[in-house]
Design a protein around this motif. Structure first.
Motif, short mmCIF file in Angstrom:
data_model
loop_
_atom_site.label_atom_id
_atom_site.label_comp_id
_atom_site.label_asym_id
_atom_site.label_seq_id
_atom_site.Cartn_x
_atom_site.Cartn_y
_atom_site.Cartn_z
N SER A 430 0.82 -1.22 -0.06
CA SER A 430 0.05 -0.04 0.04
C SER A 430 0.82 1.27 -0.07
O SER A 430 0.63 2.22 -0.49
CB SER A 430 -0.93 0.08 1.13
OG SER A 430 -0.19 -0.02 2.28
N GLY A 431 1.89 0.96 0.76
CA GLY A 431 3.00 2.18 0.75
C GLY A 431 3.36 2.76 -0.84
O GLY A 431 3.24 3.99 -1.21
N ALA A 432 3.97 1.66 -1.75
CA ALA A 432 4.37 1.91 -2.88
C ALA A 432 3.37 2.45 -3.71
O ALA A 432 3.34 3.25 -4.41
CB ALA A 432 5.03 0.72 -3.33
N LEU A 433 2.13 1.91 -3.34
CA LEU A 433 0.80 2.23 -4.32
C LEU A 433 0.32 3.79 -4.01
O LEU A 433 0.09 4.63 -4.97
CB LEU A 433 -0.34 1.14 -3.95
CG LEU A 433 -1.59 1.40 -5.00
CD1 LEU A 433 -1.11 1.64 -6.50
CD2 LEU A 433 -2.59 0.47 -4.74
N GLU A 434 0.38 3.94 -2.64
CA GLU A 434 0.01 5.40 -2.46
C GLU A 434 1.06 6.35 -3.10
O GLU A 434 0.43 7.58 -3.52
CB GLU A 434 0.03 5.58 -0.87
CG GLU A 434 -0.96 4.85 -0.33
CD GLU A 434 -1.08 5.48 1.26
OE1 GLU A 434 -1.41 6.68 1.51
OE2 GLU A 434 -1.03 4.69 2.20
N LYS A 435 2.20 6.05 -3.22
CA LYS A 435 3.22 6.90 -3.73
C LYS A 435 2.80 7.17 -5.22
O LYS A 435 3.04 8.52 -5.87
CB LYS A 435 4.52 6.58 -3.60
CG LYS A 435 5.63 7.14 -4.15
CD LYS A 435 7.11 6.92 -4.10
CE LYS A 435 8.18 7.56 -4.84
NZ LYS A 435 9.44 7.09 -4.79
N ILE A 436 2.68 6.07 -5.88
CA ILE A 436 2.05 6.22 -7.46
C ILE A 436 0.87 7.13 -7.54
O ILE A 436 0.80 7.95 -8.41
CB ILE A 436 1.88 4.72 -7.94
CG1 ILE A 436 3.28 4.16 -7.94
CG2 ILE A 436 1.18 4.89 -9.12
CD1 ILE A 436 3.06 2.72 -8.59
N ILE A 437 -0.18 6.76 -6.53
CA ILE A 437 -1.56 7.51 -6.59
C ILE A 437 -1.14 9.13 -6.32
O ILE A 437 -1.77 9.74 -7.06
CB ILE A 437 -2.48 6.92 -5.60
CG1 ILE A 437 -3.00 5.40 -6.01
CG2 ILE A 437 -3.76 7.77 -5.37
CD1 ILE A 437 -3.72 4.98 -5.07
N ALA A 469 0.85 3.57 -14.58
CA ALA A 469 2.15 3.60 -13.86
C ALA A 469 2.70 2.36 -13.17
O ALA A 469 3.95 2.22 -12.95
CB ALA A 469 1.90 4.90 -13.09
N SER A 470 1.63 1.77 -12.77
CA SER A 470 2.27 0.39 -11.97
C SER A 470 2.55 -0.58 -12.77
O SER A 470 2.60 -1.97 -12.50
CB SER A 470 1.06 -0.23 -11.00
OG SER A 470 -0.24 -0.58 -11.66
N LYS A 471 2.46 -0.47 -14.31
CA LYS A 471 2.45 -1.59 -15.32
C LYS A 471 1.78 -2.70 -14.99
O LYS A 471 1.93 -3.77 -15.40
CB LYS A 471 3.99 -2.01 -15.20
CG LYS A 471 5.04 -1.06 -15.48
CD LYS A 471 6.26 -1.54 -15.61
CE LYS A 471 7.41 -0.61 -15.63
NZ LYS A 471 8.82 -0.94 -15.80
N GLY A 472 0.39 -2.19 -14.74
CA GLY A 472 -0.79 -3.19 -14.69
C GLY A 472 -0.41 -4.26 -13.42
O GLY A 472 -1.59 -4.99 -13.04
N LYS A 473 0.36 -3.92 -12.62
CA LYS A 473 0.43 -4.68 -11.47
C LYS A 473 -0.17 -4.30 -10.11
O LYS A 473 -0.37 -4.89 -9.10
CB LYS A 473 1.93 -4.67 -11.01
CG LYS A 473 2.93 -5.40 -12.01
CD LYS A 473 4.21 -5.47 -11.74
CE LYS A 473 5.01 -6.07 -12.54
NZ LYS A 473 6.59 -5.91 -12.33
#
Length: 488
Positions: A430-437, A469-473
């Protein structure tokens, strides 16, 4: 539902299907029914109607008829009669065909199928036992014809429908469903090229609300592709004839696949022309209730029964259940997949979707397709979606990877390693995903403003940017939840 009209005409189709029964010997003799023998090597004295010979009923052929009746919800006649159908062709050695007329062994019943997602039902009139004729062989290159009597006496069930079919698409779907049933219960091998499953289509047209039109019978349609072409052509031909002021004459016609046209072979006979009368050499066929129940107890689970079980046990929609029971192999593959992943509806979606798509695209049988991806392995792939390790798109990539290489997972650890090797593991941090968001929100102020103004499409655009941005991951549900929280 309103019938489909073609140029203002309603199409009316009925079927007569000859299913060759899976017996080792003929219906009234012990001669072999094996396909491909040298001409006239499998025709015994009974088949040739030599003086002094008498027919003896094949018990297995009767059991096949009982099975079909049970499969189609028909009535099994406790007492039925064999008749002589009189006509004179070179390949009919007796000068008559032993068939059933007034009292057939199987009466009524129905065949149900889906056309798209709409359920259709065709009522049956009867299914009666009869013997096949021989075959005329025409050697054009030497200008001679010959007669092969190997098929004479081969056991057939002629399955006759009411004129319930209203389009070519329905006709083909009906024929495919009947083909499925007779092969499923094992009474016919269904080989259309060898003549084991032959369809005759009675086609007529009429203006809505008018009496039935004059029908023409298209004989011996031996593929579903030709069936569709032949009926389509016949419909157009009949409409053109009527529009030009001509009356349709009852006839038997043949389809020429090279020209795509039907042509009249002979005027169509009525029952009276055949001068039916009870065959004096055969006593009435008596089928005791105990025999029917014995056959019922020994039958495999019927497709309609299995489909009902899939609805009850797995909670599947009727359409899914019917589609998955198109063959025993497909049904077994679904059940094993559902057991492996614990998600019956997801298993259904994948078997009907990605698995069937690849199988059909490569024109594989179910037996060939299951060697590409085992049901247990498909179940493992689906379970990775449920456990959040793969997105749906990532799962499709993995599935195609396995299909193309014929790989097999020995254990869940094997698939985990493969997911990492292919870089498909779904982002659950969730931390990495929040950064992308946060970065997407900063880079797309216009979409943010539009979403806050009530435009849902703007939100979908933001989700798309995050997935890109997450390359679909990224986990799509997690993206939705975090993005909504940040934009609240």
């Amino acid at each position: 539902m309103t019938a489909k009209l073609i140029q203002g005409y309603e199409v009316v189709i009925g079927f007569e299907t000859h299913a060759q029964l899976a017996t080792n010997s003929k219906i009234f003799s012990r001669a072999s029914t094996a396909f491909g023998a040298e001409p006239n090597t499998q025709a015994c004295a009974v088949d040739l109607a030599l003086p002094g010979t008498l027919p003896v009923m094949n018990r297995k052929a009767v059991e096949c008829a009982i099975q079909l009746g049970l499969a189609l919800g028909s009535q099994i006649a406790p007492r039925s009669i064999f008749a002589r159908k009189n006509y004179f062709y070179p390949d009919l050695p007796k000068g008559y065909q032993i068939s059933q007329f007034e009292i057939p062994v199987v009466q009524g019943g129905e065949v149900s199928f889906f056309l798209g997602e709409e359920k259709k039902t065709v009522r049956l009139v009867r299914a009666h036992l009869e013997e096949d004729a021989g075959k005329s062989l025409h050697e054009d290159f030497i200008g001679q014809s010959g007669i092969d009597l190997n098929r004479a006496g081969t056991p057939l069930l002629e399955i006759v429908t009411e004129p319930d079919i209203r389009s070519t698409e329905e006709a083909v779907a009906y024929a495919k469903e009947l083909h499925k049933i007779v092969t499923w219960i094992g009474i016919c091998d269904g080989n259309m090229q060898e003549g084991s499953f032959r369809c005759d289509a009675n086609v007529s047209v009429r203006k809505p609300g008018q009496p039935l039109g004059t029908r023409r019978e298209i004989k011996n349609l031996n593929s579903f592709k030709f069936m569709q072409q032949a009926i389509d052509y016949e419909i157009r031909w009949q409409i053109d004839q009527i529009e030009d002021g001509h009356a349709i004459q009852q006839a038997t016609v043949l389809f020429n696949p090279d020209t795509g046209e039907t042509r009249a072979m002979r005027t169509k006979e009525d029952a009276a022309d055949y001068r039916y009368f009870p065959d004096p050499d055969l006593p009435p066929l008596v089928v005791a209730p105990e025999w029917v129940e014995q056959v019922r107890a020994e039958m495999v689970e019927l497709p309609r029964v299995m489909a009902a079980r899939f609805v009850a046990d797995y909670g599947l929609p009727e359409y899914d259940a019917t589609t998955l029971t198109q063959s025993q192999g497909m049904a077994a593959y679904f059940e094993e997949t559902a057991k492996a992943c614990g998600q019956p509806k997801l298993a259904s979606n994948w078997v009907m979707g990605e698995f069937s798509r690849r199988m059909n695209a490569e024109e594989l049988s179910i037996d060939q397709a299951i060697k590409k991806v085992r049901a247990s392995d498909l179940g493992v792939v689906i379970k990775q979606i449920v456990d959040g390790q793969l997105s749906t798109s990532g799962a499709k990539t993995l599935f195609n990877h396995v299909w193309e290489r014929g790989l097999q997972f020995i254990a869940p650890e094997g698939i985990s390693s493969m997911i990492d090797q292919l870089g498909l593991r779904q982002m659950n941090d969730s931390g990495a995903l929040e950064k992308i968001i946060d970065e997407v929100i900063t880079a797309n102020p216009a979409n943010v403003e539009q979403y806050r103004a009530g435009k849902d499409k703007a939100f979908n655009a933001l989700v798309g940017q995050v997935m890109k941005a997450s390359k679909g991951k990224a986990n799509p549900q997690q993206v939705n939840d975090l993005l909504k929280a940040k934009l609240a």
